[in-house]
Design an enzyme around this catalytic site. Structure first.
Site, short mmCIF file in Angstrom:
data_model
loop_
_atom_site.label_atom_id
_atom_site.label_comp_id
_atom_site.label_asym_id
_atom_site.label_seq_id
_atom_site.Cartn_x
_atom_site.Cartn_y
_atom_site.Cartn_z
N GLU A 113 -34.43 -45.79 79.15
CA GLU A 113 -35.55 -44.94 78.43
C GLU A 113 -34.17 -44.07 77.81
O GLU A 113 -34.01 -42.82 77.68
CB GLU A 113 -36.64 -43.38 78.96
CG GLU A 113 -37.54 -43.92 79.24
CD GLU A 113 -38.30 -44.00 77.91
OE1 GLU A 113 -38.27 -43.97 76.99
OE2 GLU A 113 -40.11 -44.44 78.15
N GLY A 114 -33.06 -44.20 77.82
CA GLY A 114 -31.81 -44.17 77.03
C GLY A 114 -30.67 -44.04 78.34
O GLY A 114 -31.05 -43.17 79.85
#
Length: 865
Positions: A505-506
């Site tokens: 998610e980053g």
């Protein structure tokens, strides 16, 4: 001009009081954020009282009227300011993908914290701290309990796969359909219910949690539920809910990770022989969870329309579509190996894959809206899934580390009483309290329909970083028991899998330096984004309103920061209660943060986003203001329990210290033309002397550690929500039950020690005196039996696993039957008609290996050499 009258005034007794009164009035105007007309009136009065020349006073009033009368201000001042700002490039350029990210979701409590004057009474009143519904609680207590009991983490790792019966139960009970509305066959859980399930399963086994978490996170179900056509919802959602369709979502590419706007995967729009619109797709994706098992693949790609069939030009934009994985040209089946954690994480490719535009999420209306869909939906992963995983780790590490610290003895004393162990143990306890507070507080916002991208980025980064730290501390406390892999080990697999949550998610580095403050500086600031929008649109009236509102914001927070710093926050208006002092310090921190953020944006302009060391420090301040707010909300919402106060104080003192460190780093390094010396010198010196927080005291650390090792409801509440087996063969169940036995035997042990002091018994270890104590009626038979049972359990609990050479080298490895949870991959072919090889899905059988069972009656364990 004769200044003698003014000189005489300054030396009069009255002048001293007048000047002091004037200074107080100005401070009050600035602190309270008075409107400019009131400033004009007060300053005019001060000038008249000082006997200032009348032309000077008239000139001041005349100029002030220009700023008070908005049409005059807009024409004479704001238009010039707009031209200057454009010419100097002060406003940052915002790309299309950045704008979409900024426009996604809404701002929430982060706007209050960014304002410089958060109203905590109002924040507590209007923010939610939810409880599970009756249906959700029943699901947790029944289906989740049963699933956790079915799953053995050691066997999952050894076999590198969930058992088939576990997959069957997951599908049968619709674990994959938690976020799917009930009208489409799903469970329709709230964000909190969804989060609670992930927390419970992850606490039992990381692979178990991941395999349920991902289909309920960003992916086909999430996107269809919010953006799909009615036909798409009816076709896919019921099948996704029951596991008839296994989803994955393909976003990340070799050249597009955190910079997802750089997607190279593309689709070309064309008209088929039947007159319908189709898309020919080509992609190369990696790190796609469940891809090798998937039957339906969500795909993000850039859509091209070379024939302008849609009338929107050639580059239509990022689009999302659903691709059945048996479509010719789709390649799945291979796997990555994410640090040996056995979940399906895979590459996937597509070569000239043709699908109808009906497969685009939202149909034709969804074309080009993919990036917006993704940005608005990222809250599921950043705000629900990963914080749930971190909270599960916090609760399990708190339970396991505190139990081990109580059970394990060195030099005849439980190691939890050593201050060297107390310190990391208390950090686990404090982080655990903060993680649960953050999880529930954020879910409350999402359940109210708020999807705040800045807040969810704060959650993702900080909860996973806290998880990394507390798991490491648990490893230290458990020592050799933590590094010896085997069925008895309770923390090794959590430790191994830590970097995965940090990365998905980053990547955390990018989340901290680019998203939290990079987006927050514009999105959560009361005026900055509106200024940028109006400047780009040439909206003079809107710019006038935003710009002068911004100037007033700066003046207000400058004065608030000065006054609250001088008074150490005591003038801040806050709710009362045991945490009143923390409300005051957070108000002080917010005012200082607001003015320093404006100074950074003004001094660096568009180049600020490239100063990632600076933006990272601002992100830390905003993050810990939010985390502290969540902690306060939890303490208030749960009834201000006295026994929880040490945990809350630990978390809040920690956050204030992190805020202080970030401020010091900003003062030292902020490049302000001509004024850097002021921040790095006097202001930093003042900040070091007048700190917001100096760290958690030894007293608070001791209180938390003691509470973690004290038997009772208060301790149990800190672990509520994770699976604790009643089976003593289960590693966590063994520790939990041994803890209860050891604590129950402590009173008996004290009786024996008292007899030693009274010289009724010789000076020996308690375990060596039990028979004699019973014979002299110092303890009863029941007490004797209990303490012997406790000591036997204690000895068993500290054992670690060992293996024979045959077991260790796994000579018995063999292929297991294919996991048939999804469509067999052997049925798939690529675009040339060649069959795609089977993925390696070997399930390796292995019987559970127990630790060495030594005779506990041989005596108490000796200090390790």
């Amino acid at each position: 001009m004769d200044f003698s009258a003014i000189n005489g005034f300054f030396w009069s007794d009255f002048s001293v009081y007048w000047l002091i009164g004037s200074a107080i009035a100005i401070l009050a105007l600035g602190f309270l954020g008075a409107p400019y007309f009131l400033w004009t009136a007060v300053v005019t009065g001060i000038l008249l009282g000082l006997g200032a020349p009348m032309p000077l006073t008239i000139a001041f009033v005349a100029i002030s009227l220009i700023f008070i009368i908005k049409p005059l201000r807009t024409i004479l001042v704001s238009t010039i300011v707009m031209k200057v700002m454009k010419a100097l490039g002060i406003i940052p350029k915002i790309s299309e993908t950045e704008r979409t990210a900024l426009d996604a979701g809404v701002v929430w409590v982060e706007k209050d914290l960014f304002s410089g004057k958060p109203n905590f009474k109002d924040i507590n009143k209007r923010t939610n701290y939810p409880d599970l519904s009756a249906d959700e609680q029943a699901f947790i207590d029944n289906q989740c309990e049963k699933l956790c009991a079915m799953a053995d983490d050691w066997e999952i790792y050894e076999n590198r796969s969930l058992p088939q019966e576990v997959w069957d139960y997951i599908k049968k009970e619709k674990f994959l359909g938690m976020i799917i509305p009930k009208e489409y066959g799903g469970l329709g859980f709230s964000a909190l219910g969804h989060s609670a399930v992930i927390q419970k399963l992850t606490g039992r086994s990381t692979p178990l949690g991941i395999n349920v978490m991902v289909p309920n996170s960003l992916g086909p179900a999430e996107l269809l539920a919010h953006y799909g056509t009615e036909d798409q919802k009816k076709k896919y959602l019921p099948r996704l809910a029951t596991g008839e369709e296994i989803p994955c979502f393909a976003l990340t590419e070799p050249t597009a990770g955190s910079d997802a706007g750089s997607l190279t995967s593309y689709g070309t729009l064309f008209k088929g022989d039947d007159g319908g619109l189709y898309v020919r797709l080509n992609w190369n994706k990696r790190w796609i969870t469940l891809a090798a098992l998937s039957t339906i693949l969500g795909l993000a790609f850039r859509l091209r329309d070379p024939e302008n069939l849609l009338g929107k030009g050639e580059d239509v934009g990022i689009t999302c579509a659903l691709i059945p994985t048996d479509t010719p040209g789709v390649k799945i089946g291979r796997r990555h190996d994410p640090l040996g954690v056995p979940f399906y994480n895979c590459p996937t490719q597509g070569k000239d894959v043709v699908v109808s535009v009906d497969q685009i999420i939202g149909g034709v209306d969804g074309i080009g809206k993919g990036w917006q869909m993704l940005m608005e939906s990222l809250a599921a992963g950043r705000g629900i899934s990963l914080p749930s995983q971190a909270s599960a780790s916090g609760k399990m590490c708190s339970l396991v580390a505190s139990s081990h610290a109580t059970i394990r003895k060195q030099f005849g004393v439980s190691i939890g009483k050593f201050e060297g162990v107390e310190e990391p143990l208390a950090k686990i306890g404090g982080y655990n309290y903060m993680l649960e507070a953050t999880r529930r507080y954020t879910c409350g916002a999402i359940d109210e329909g708020i999807k705040p991208p800045v807040v969810t980025a704060i959650c993702k980064y900080n909860t996973t970083e806290m998880m990394r730290e507390l798991v490491n501390h648990a490893m230290d406390i458990l020592g050799g028991a933590a590094i010896s892999r085997g069925p008895r080990n309770t923390v090794a697999h959590a430790y191994i899998g830590l970097p995965i949550a940090i990365t998905v998610e980053g990547a955390n580095i990018m989340t901290r330096t680019l998203i939290i403050f990079g987006q927050g500086a514009l999105r959560a600031h009361p005026f900055a984004y509106e200024e940028v929008r109006c400047l780009e649109a040439g909206d003079t009236k809107g710019f006038d309103r935003a710009f002068w509102g911004h100037i007033g914001h700066i003046v207000n927070n400058l004065f608030r920061s000065i006054v609250l710093s001088w008074t150490r926050g005591y003038l801040a208006s806050t709710p009362g209660g045991p945490l009143k002092r923390y409300y005051q310090k957070l108000s002080w921190a917010s005012a200082s943060f607001a003015i320093m953020a404006d100074i950074a944006m003004g001094a660096l302009g568009g180049s600020l986003k490239m100063k990632e060391k600076i933006t990272g420090r601002y992100a830390d301040i905003l993050s810990h203001m939010y985390l502290a707010t969540a902690v306060i909300k939890r303490f208030e919402a749960e009834g201000r329990k006295k026994e929880d106060l040490p945990y809350a104080r630990y978390a809040l003192e920690h956050s204030l210290h992190e805020i202080q460190k970030a401020f010091d780093g900003i003062f030292q390094n902020l490049p302000v033309p001509g004024l850097s010396w002021l921040f790095a010198g006097p202001i930093k010196a003042w900040s070091g002397f007048n700190t917001l927080g100096s760290g958690v005291s030894d007293r608070i650390s001791h209180e938390v550690s003691k509470a973690m090792q004290t038997q009772g409801e208060a301790r149990d509440r800190m672990h509520k929500g994770v699976f604790i087996s009643e089976d003593t063969k289960d590693p966590v169940g063994r520790l939990a039950q041994t803890f209860e036995l050891v604590k129950s035997a402590e009173a008996i042990e004290r009786k024996v020690k008292k007899a030693i002091k009274a010289k009724q018994l010789p000076k020996k270890r308690v375990s060596q005196l039990l028979d004699q104590a019973l014979a002299q009626s110092i303890i009863t038979q029941n007490e004797y039996d209990l303490i012997k049972k406790a000591e036997a359990a204690r000895y068993d609990a500290i054992q670690v696993d060992d293996f024979s050479p045959e077991e260790y080298f796994r000579a018995d490895r063999k292929k297991a039957p294919e996991n048939n949870m999804a469509r067999p991959v052997t049925a798939l072919k690529d675009s040339t008609g060649e069959p795609i090889p089977n993925p390696d899905r070997a399930e390796i059988g292995q019987e559970k290996v127990s630790g060495s069972q030594l005779d506990p009656n041989q005596g108490e364990e000796q200090p390790a050499v």
